[in-house]
Design an enzyme around this catalytic site. Structure first.
Site, mmCIF file in Angstrom:
data_model
loop_
_atom_site.group_PDB
_atom_site.id
_atom_site.type_symbol
_atom_site.label_atom_id
_atom_site.label_comp_id
_atom_site.label_asym_id
_atom_site.label_seq_id
_atom_site.Cartn_x
_atom_site.Cartn_y
_atom_site.Cartn_z
ATOM 1 N N GLU A 111 0.832 -1.199 0.000
ATOM 2 C CA GLU A 111 0.000 0.000 0.000
ATOM 3 C C GLU A 111 0.870 1.253 0.000
ATOM 4 O O GLU A 111 0.612 2.207 -0.750
ATOM 5 C CB GLU A 111 -0.927 0.006 1.214
ATOM 6 C CG GLU A 111 -1.835 1.225 1.271
ATOM 7 C CD GLU A 111 -2.554 1.372 2.596
ATOM 8 O OE1 GLU A 111 -3.725 1.788 2.582
ATOM 9 O OE2 GLU A 111 -1.948 1.091 3.653
ATOM 10 N N TRP B 121 -8.657 -1.488 0.031
ATOM 11 C CA TRP B 121 -9.343 -0.281 -0.418
ATOM 12 C C TRP B 121 -10.619 -0.579 -1.213
ATOM 13 O O TRP B 121 -11.284 0.341 -1.683
ATOM 14 C CB TRP B 121 -8.397 0.567 -1.280
ATOM 15 C CG TRP B 121 -7.488 1.433 -0.472
ATOM 16 C CD1 TRP B 121 -6.217 1.153 -0.058
ATOM 17 C CD2 TRP B 121 -7.786 2.739 0.038
ATOM 18 N NE1 TRP B 121 -5.703 2.195 0.673
ATOM 19 C CE2 TRP B 121 -6.640 3.185 0.746
ATOM 20 C CE3 TRP B 121 -8.903 3.580 -0.031
ATOM 21 C CZ2 TRP B 121 -6.586 4.423 1.368
ATOM 22 C CZ3 TRP B 121 -8.853 4.813 0.593
ATOM 23 C CH2 TRP B 121 -7.699 5.223 1.282
ATOM 24 N N ASN C 265 -0.745 1.118 9.741
ATOM 25 C CA ASN C 265 -0.138 2.444 9.733
ATOM 26 C C ASN C 265 1.267 2.423 10.313
ATOM 27 O O ASN C 265 2.171 3.099 9.810
ATOM 28 C CB ASN C 265 -1.017 3.435 10.497
ATOM 29 C CG ASN C 265 -2.406 3.580 9.908
ATOM 30 O OD1 ASN C 265 -3.395 3.548 10.622
ATOM 31 N ND2 ASN C 265 -2.499 3.715 8.587
ATOM 32 N N VAL D 194 -8.062 7.005 13.809
ATOM 33 C CA VAL D 194 -7.466 5.681 13.666
ATOM 34 C C VAL D 194 -8.375 4.604 14.229
ATOM 35 O O VAL D 194 -8.847 4.685 15.362
ATOM 36 C CB VAL D 194 -6.072 5.620 14.332
ATOM 37 C CG1 VAL D 194 -6.134 6.003 15.804
ATOM 38 C CG2 VAL D 194 -5.447 4.238 14.170
ATOM 39 N N ASP D 195 -8.639 3.613 13.399
ATOM 40 C CA ASP D 195 -9.319 2.384 13.772
ATOM 41 C C ASP D 195 -8.263 1.526 14.466
ATOM 42 O O ASP D 195 -7.387 0.945 13.822
ATOM 43 C CB ASP D 195 -9.852 1.720 12.495
ATOM 44 C CG ASP D 195 -10.436 0.332 12.712
ATOM 45 O OD1 ASP D 195 -10.219 -0.263 13.785
ATOM 46 O OD2 ASP D 195 -11.095 -0.172 11.781
ATOM 47 N N CYS E 297 -6.478 9.802 6.712
ATOM 48 C CA CYS E 297 -6.433 9.566 8.163
ATOM 49 C C CYS E 297 -5.031 9.855 8.678
ATOM 50 O O CYS E 297 -4.856 10.687 9.560
ATOM 51 C CB CYS E 297 -6.857 8.138 8.481
ATOM 52 S SG CYS E 297 -8.578 7.782 8.064
ATOM 53 N N TYR F 152 -4.380 9.868 -0.972
ATOM 54 C CA TYR F 152 -2.997 10.023 -0.514
ATOM 55 C C TYR F 152 -1.964 10.284 -1.611
ATOM 56 O O TYR F 152 -1.267 11.300 -1.602
ATOM 57 C CB TYR F 152 -2.573 8.783 0.279
ATOM 58 C CG TYR F 152 -3.338 8.559 1.548
ATOM 59 C CD1 TYR F 152 -2.966 9.178 2.736
ATOM 60 C CD2 TYR F 152 -4.444 7.710 1.577
ATOM 61 C CE1 TYR F 152 -3.661 8.965 3.910
ATOM 62 C CE2 TYR F 152 -5.153 7.494 2.748
ATOM 63 C CZ TYR F 152 -4.763 8.128 3.910
ATOM 64 O OH TYR F 152 -5.461 7.925 5.065
ATOM 65 N N ARG G 240 -5.221 11.761 12.189
ATOM 66 C CA ARG G 240 -6.392 12.441 12.755
ATOM 67 C C ARG G 240 -7.420 11.452 13.286
ATOM 68 O O ARG G 240 -8.172 11.754 14.222
ATOM 69 C CB ARG G 240 -7.047 13.343 11.702
ATOM 70 C CG ARG G 240 -7.658 12.567 10.558
ATOM 71 C CD ARG G 240 -8.563 13.369 9.648
ATOM 72 N NE ARG G 240 -9.077 12.504 8.594
ATOM 73 C CZ ARG G 240 -10.185 11.768 8.694
ATOM 74 N NH1 ARG G 240 -10.906 11.794 9.795
ATOM 75 N NH2 ARG G 240 -10.573 10.995 7.692
#
Length: 298
Positions: free
Chosen positions: A63, A85, A211, A202-203, A179, A127, A200
């Site tokens: 990714e 995605w 991440n 986050v799961d 995010c 992004y 900002r």
């Protein structure tokens, strides 16, 4: 010394115990806290690939490599067997056509049919577009990653070494606003490259692990391109949340004791930031617990 993964587990525990429970955009509902900070030292080669559940680190690195191409269509991701995605364009397709196509069939059409992919696989200016092709008010495109690497090489004491994806004028055209939205870099007098990444939203069960890996992989690439060594990865979160359908999984993960972090290294020196491939990333010593699954909230 306490295992650095406990920073993440402590955050999970804190959100479970003290999080503010409320309804969110997805309709699933979350338990969340505002403001969190984790620090990981990459200088010894170890990277924060969580061990209390299996993290498919190659997916996260693929990714990141896709972000660096500036791409915004999921077709190349699916051709690399990266499906993280798909949910957003699939939801748009179902909503706009009324056809309840299965995810596998939708992904197969995206891979095989370029015209279908161009229409339905596009995520908007997410992004990669902002990182590599930010459109200025004067119509010029700005390569934030290219500028960052140039500054790392020519002015490493700069306090302006950062890039971000929160392009206000294009947020409405994105499938999902960024995010992990700001990455700032710092070079020590000893030649170590530190990164502070601000996220900002986050799961915590599904997103955070990816991440961490993506940011660490990028830090290794940037360090190599500037003849530096990786230092600290500092992760800062705004709204850190657990979805209400992830609470049992969080408890399951908290019951596991972390194992040693694996190491990650680059197998070769790439000619440029655009020349890295998944085979360049070598991870050794990864011995995780089994994966923990959860539904993605769209």
């Amino acid at each position: 010394m306490r295992h650095p993964e406990y920073q993440y587990l402590d955050l999970l525990d804190h959100v479970l115990a003290n999080g503010d429970q409320r309804m969110d955009r997805t309709g699933v509902g979350t338990r969340s806290i505002f403001g969190a900070l984790l620090r990981f030292d990459l200088s010894g080669g170890q990277v924060p690939i969580l061990t209390t559940k299996r993290v498919y680190w190659k997916t996260a690195v693929r990714e990141m490599l896709w972000f660096l191409t500036g791409g915004t269509n999921i077709q190349p991701l699916l051709r690399d067997n990266v499906r993280i995605w798909t949910d957003w364009p699939l939801a748009a397709y179902r909503r706009e056509t009324g056809e309840h196509i299965e995810q596998a069939a939708f992904e197969q059409r995206i891979v095989a049919d370029d015209a279908f992919a161009a229409r339905w696989g596009e995520l908007g200016p997410v992004y990669g577009k902002q990182w590599r092709r930010w459109l200025g008010a004067d119509g010029r495109e700005h390569d934030q990653i290219g500028t960052l690497i140039e500054t790392l090489n020519t002015n490493p004491a700069s306090r302006r070494m950062l890039f971000h994806g929160w392009n206000v004028g294009e947020l409405g055209d994105m499938a999902l606003p960024p995010c992990h939205m700001v990455y700032q870099y710092h070079v020590t007098s000893g030649g170590r490259l530190n990164c502070l990444m601000f996220q900002r939203s986050v799961d915590l069960l599904l997103g955070a692990a990816f991440n961490f890996v993506g940011a660490a992989a990028l830090q290794l690439m940037l360090a190599q391109q500037a003849d530096l060594t990786p230092g600290e990865l500092i992760w800062v979160a705004g709204d850190a949340h657990l979805y209400l359908n992830h609470l049992d999984q969080a408890h399951e993960q908290l019951a596991r004791e972390p194992r040693p972090f694996p190491t990650m290294r680059l197998a070769r020196r790439a000619a440029s930031i655009d020349d890295y491939r998944i085979d360049d990333f070598v991870v050794e010593g990864y011995d995780p617990y089994p994966p923990i699954k959860g539904e993605v909230a769209v």
